[in-house]
Design a protein around this motif. Sequence first.
Motif, PDB file in Angstrom:
ATOM      1  N   ASP A  90       1.020  -1.417  -0.021  1.00  5.22           N
ATOM      2  CA  ASP A  90      -0.344  -0.225  -0.250  1.00  5.22           C
ATOM      3  C   ASP A  90       0.895   1.694   0.148  1.00  5.22           C
ATOM      4  N   GLU A  93      -0.150   3.770   3.297  1.00 10.19           N
ATOM      5  CA  GLU A  93      -0.433   2.797   4.419  1.00 10.19           C
ATOM      6  C   GLU A  93      -0.934   4.065   5.405  1.00 10.19           C
ATOM      7  N   TYR A 104      -6.088  -0.862   1.283  1.00 12.01           N
ATOM      8  CA  TYR A 104      -5.940  -0.268   1.637  1.00 12.01           C
ATOM      9  C   TYR A 104      -6.754   1.075   1.426  1.00 12.01           C
ATOM     10  N   SER A 119      -9.527  -3.068  -1.666  1.00 11.60           N
ATOM     11  CA  SER A 119      -9.271  -4.816  -2.012  1.00 11.60           C
ATOM     12  C   SER A 119      -9.082  -5.019  -3.524  1.00 11.60           C
ATOM     13  N   ALA A 159      -1.529  -7.548   2.554  1.00 14.30           N
ATOM     14  CA  ALA A 159      -0.083  -6.498   1.747  1.00 14.30           C
ATOM     15  C   ALA A 159       0.991  -7.403   2.754  1.00 14.30           C
ATOM     16  N   GLY A 207      -6.065   6.592  -4.152  1.00 13.75           N
ATOM     17  CA  GLY A 207      -5.444   5.085  -3.688  1.00 13.75           C
ATOM     18  C   GLY A 207      -4.152   5.034  -4.411  1.00 13.75           C
ATOM     19  N   ALA A 209      -1.431   1.821  -5.276  1.00 17.12           N
ATOM     20  CA  ALA A 209      -0.829   0.575  -4.199  1.00 17.12           C
ATOM     21  C   ALA A 209       0.649   0.092  -5.353  1.00 17.12           C
TER      22      ALA A 209
END
Length: 216
Positions: A90, A93, A104, A119, A159, A207, A209
């Motif tokens: 992430d 985070e 996330y 997710s 994660a 977001g 990741a």
Amino acid sequence: MKRIPTTLAAVLLVSAATCALAASTEGLTVNGIITPVACTPTFSNNGLVDYGKISRQDLSVDNRTQLRDKSLDLNISCTAPARFALIMRDNREGSAIVNSEIFYGLKFDRSGNKIGLYSLNFDPARTVVDALAQVYRTDSTTGGRAWSTSRSNPIPIGAKGYLGFTDVAGSTAGPVAIQNLSSRVTLVTVIAPTSTLDLTDDATLDGSATLEVVYL
């Protein structure tokens, strides 16, 4: 497996031993494998999921609101068959509204409130591996030392835990060697109750990741 942290730890140990100047000694062993195999993951749409503008009226005041699911195609191509697993990091985070390795964050609004979470879910039924007739998922929370019983039901990628694939149902042997994998993955996004958000101005879902291939 990832070798850079191991090398760093070794350097720290050597530095500590040098500074101590103690009469006793301790041996140091550094292990690792350099593999010629390379696996490249690629998301459709460059990994971008855009929900556009979301009206405040479409969100719940007191409850979390799940947005419509979004899908991406993931392809992993290796130069030769390789045993690998997937893990996701992430880049936001600490901003998810639920503290769990499978969720996330979407960052914060202008007042520092957490906007929501998402997710990324893998479904073996929507996953194709080489010429295998059927695919099952298996996961490991011990860094690949032990694996869960392989199953056909969907699972969100975490994660901390490894996610791998096999063609054997009910197996605990871990992932099989794979050269090409394609999967339709599903993004599930949830927004916090509007009563907990500062919506005096736009709140931007942000977001981010990183999907990582871990060689086994």
